[in-house]
Design a protein around this motif. Structure first.
Motif, PDB file in Angstrom:
ATOM      1  N   GLU A   7       0.834  -1.202   0.000  1.00 43.32           N
ATOM      2  CA  GLU A   7       0.000   0.000   0.000  1.00 43.32           C
ATOM      3  C   GLU A   7       0.869   1.253   0.000  1.00 43.32           C
ATOM      4  O   GLU A   7       0.597   2.211  -0.721  1.00 43.32           O
ATOM      5  N   LYS A  10       2.381   1.892  -3.402  1.00 48.50           N
ATOM      6  CA  LYS A  10       1.406   2.419  -4.355  1.00 48.50           C
ATOM      7  C   LYS A  10       1.138   3.900  -4.082  1.00 48.50           C
ATOM      8  O   LYS A  10       1.074   4.716  -5.009  1.00 48.50           O
ATOM      9  N   ASN A 242      -7.288   6.355  -9.142  1.00 49.23           N
ATOM     10  CA  ASN A 242      -6.521   5.299  -8.472  1.00 49.23           C
ATOM     11  C   ASN A 242      -6.692   5.355  -6.955  1.00 49.23           C
ATOM     12  O   ASN A 242      -6.755   4.310  -6.298  1.00 49.23           O
ATOM     13  N   ASP A 245     -10.072   3.835  -6.299  1.00 47.46           N
ATOM     14  CA  ASP A 245     -10.013   2.372  -6.448  1.00 47.46           C
ATOM     15  C   ASP A 245      -9.331   1.735  -5.250  1.00 47.46           C
ATOM     16  O   ASP A 245      -9.741   0.680  -4.770  1.00 47.46           O
ATOM     17  N   TYR A 246      -8.279   2.380  -4.775  1.00 47.82           N
ATOM     18  CA  TYR A 246      -7.519   1.862  -3.634  1.00 47.82           C
ATOM     19  C   TYR A 246      -8.429   1.697  -2.417  1.00 47.82           C
ATOM     20  O   TYR A 246      -8.414   0.670  -1.740  1.00 47.82           O
ATOM     21  N   LYS A 250     -10.040  -1.959  -1.037  1.00 46.49           N
ATOM     22  CA  LYS A 250      -9.566  -2.348   0.298  1.00 46.49           C
ATOM     23  C   LYS A 250     -10.712  -2.628   1.258  1.00 46.49           C
ATOM     24  O   LYS A 250     -10.616  -3.497   2.122  1.00 46.49           O
TER      25      LYS A 250
END
Length: 335
Positions: A7, A10, A242, A245-246, A250
């Motif tokens: 994580e 990213k 993004n 989406d993360y 999660k």
């Protein structure tokens, strides 16, 4: 590699993307973060090496080094991105700063070496009341004196979307969605039933969609006012997507919500970019003409240099032509 490590990588990647937008946006961001007053039209910026090989062959990786060169001075900046508090952060900041100063000192001459530490800052994304305005490291010297090093912090959660826009920190806009991660995570980790968690998280997701929409619209307005260019705009929406989406991936499979966000960002991006594409087409035509002229000049220089007996590798370097092209010109001259 653990989930938390993945994580962080990213998030670091997304932060690095935002620090590599157009020069105008990046310089304005540095002005706000370090209380500088650069005119982006009068400075050059360069991105420095952040990987250092230690004596034990272990590699350490800093997040971001940027050099700003003006007529009067050249200043190095070092920025680290953190999601959570880390007690070892002061040591890491000193180490990164020292390694960069050591790297720069290699070009110095004379008996006395000066280690120029960069201006440093830690950006903390996630709210934590234990994070202070500065991180402190104290070094006790052999004579007993203590040298105090302070590394300032930016508490991102304290900045609203309006604050970021007013301070021209446009590159940090997409991370407004990250402010809600902590609350969603607290719900996910609570002792509530699965059904209760799902209901509460979906309520938070609806709030999150409003944040995403607001950031997207603000970015569109900045683009229309030419505060950011088309590439900046595209990258801001890309990171915004993004980041969304993360969080969605999660904390549950809410595909419908994810599709709603994607459709929203696409609708913001497409109309604005259509206008820019026409402008870009015209600019590309001009640039192609310039590049053709540059290449013809380079070929002419290479030809004359070969006649004077210059080395092929040297000619390739100064003309920016590939070696094969220079060899071909040489062969034509010999025939």
């Amino acid at each position: 590699m653990g989930q938390k490590k993945k994580e962080k990588i990213k998030l670091d990647q997304m932060m690095k993307i935002m620090f590599k937008l157009s020069k105008k946006v990046t310089v304005n961001l540095l002005n706000a973060l370090f209380d500088e007053n650069y005119d982006y039209k009068k400075v050059k910026i360069e991105y420095g090496n952040g990987e250092f090989l230690l004596n034990n062959l272990k590699r350490i990786q800093a997040d971001m080094f940027i050099t700003v060169q003006s007529e009067k001075r050249s200043v190095n900046y070092h920025i680290e991105f953190q999601t959570q508090n880390d007690k070892a952060m002061a040591i890491r900041m000193f180490r990164y700063g020292f390694e960069k100063a050591l790297e720069l000192a290699c070009n110095q001459e004379g008996e006395e070496i000066i280690l120029d530490f960069p201006k440093q800052l830690v950006i903390y994304l996630e709210e934590n009341q234990n994070i202070k305005d500065v991180i402190v490291l104290q070094i006790r010297k052999p004579d007993g004196d203590i040298e105090r090093y302070e590394f300032p912090t930016m508490k991102y959660w304290e900045y609203t979307q309006e604050d970021l826009i007013n301070k021209k920190m446009y590159a940090l806009l997409p991370f407004q969605v990250f402010n809600m991660r902590k609350w969603i995570e607290s719900i996910s980790n609570s002792n509530r039933t699965h059904q209760e968690k799902a209901q509460l998280i979906n309520i938070e997701f609806k709030k999150l969609i409003k944040v995403i929409e607001s950031v997207g619209k603000s970015s569109t307005e900045l683009y229309e006012k030419e505060e950011i260019n088309a590439r900046d705009f595209e990258r801001i929406l890309l990171v915004l997507k993004n980041m969304s989406d993360y969080i969605y991936n999660k904390y549950g499979e809410y595909r419908q919500v994810e599709k709603e966000v994607e459709a929203m960002l696409t609708s913001l991006y497409n109309p604005a970019i259509a206008k820019e594409n026409r402008k870009i087409g015209e600019e590309i035509g001009k640039e192609i003409g310039k590049e053709i002229g540059k290449r013809e000049k380079a070929l002419e220089v290479a030809k004359e240099a070969l006649k004077e007996g210059a080395d092929v590798d040297f000619i390739a370097k100064i003309t920016k032509l590939d070696k094969e092209t220079v060899l071909k010109i040489k062969e034509e001259l010999q025939n």
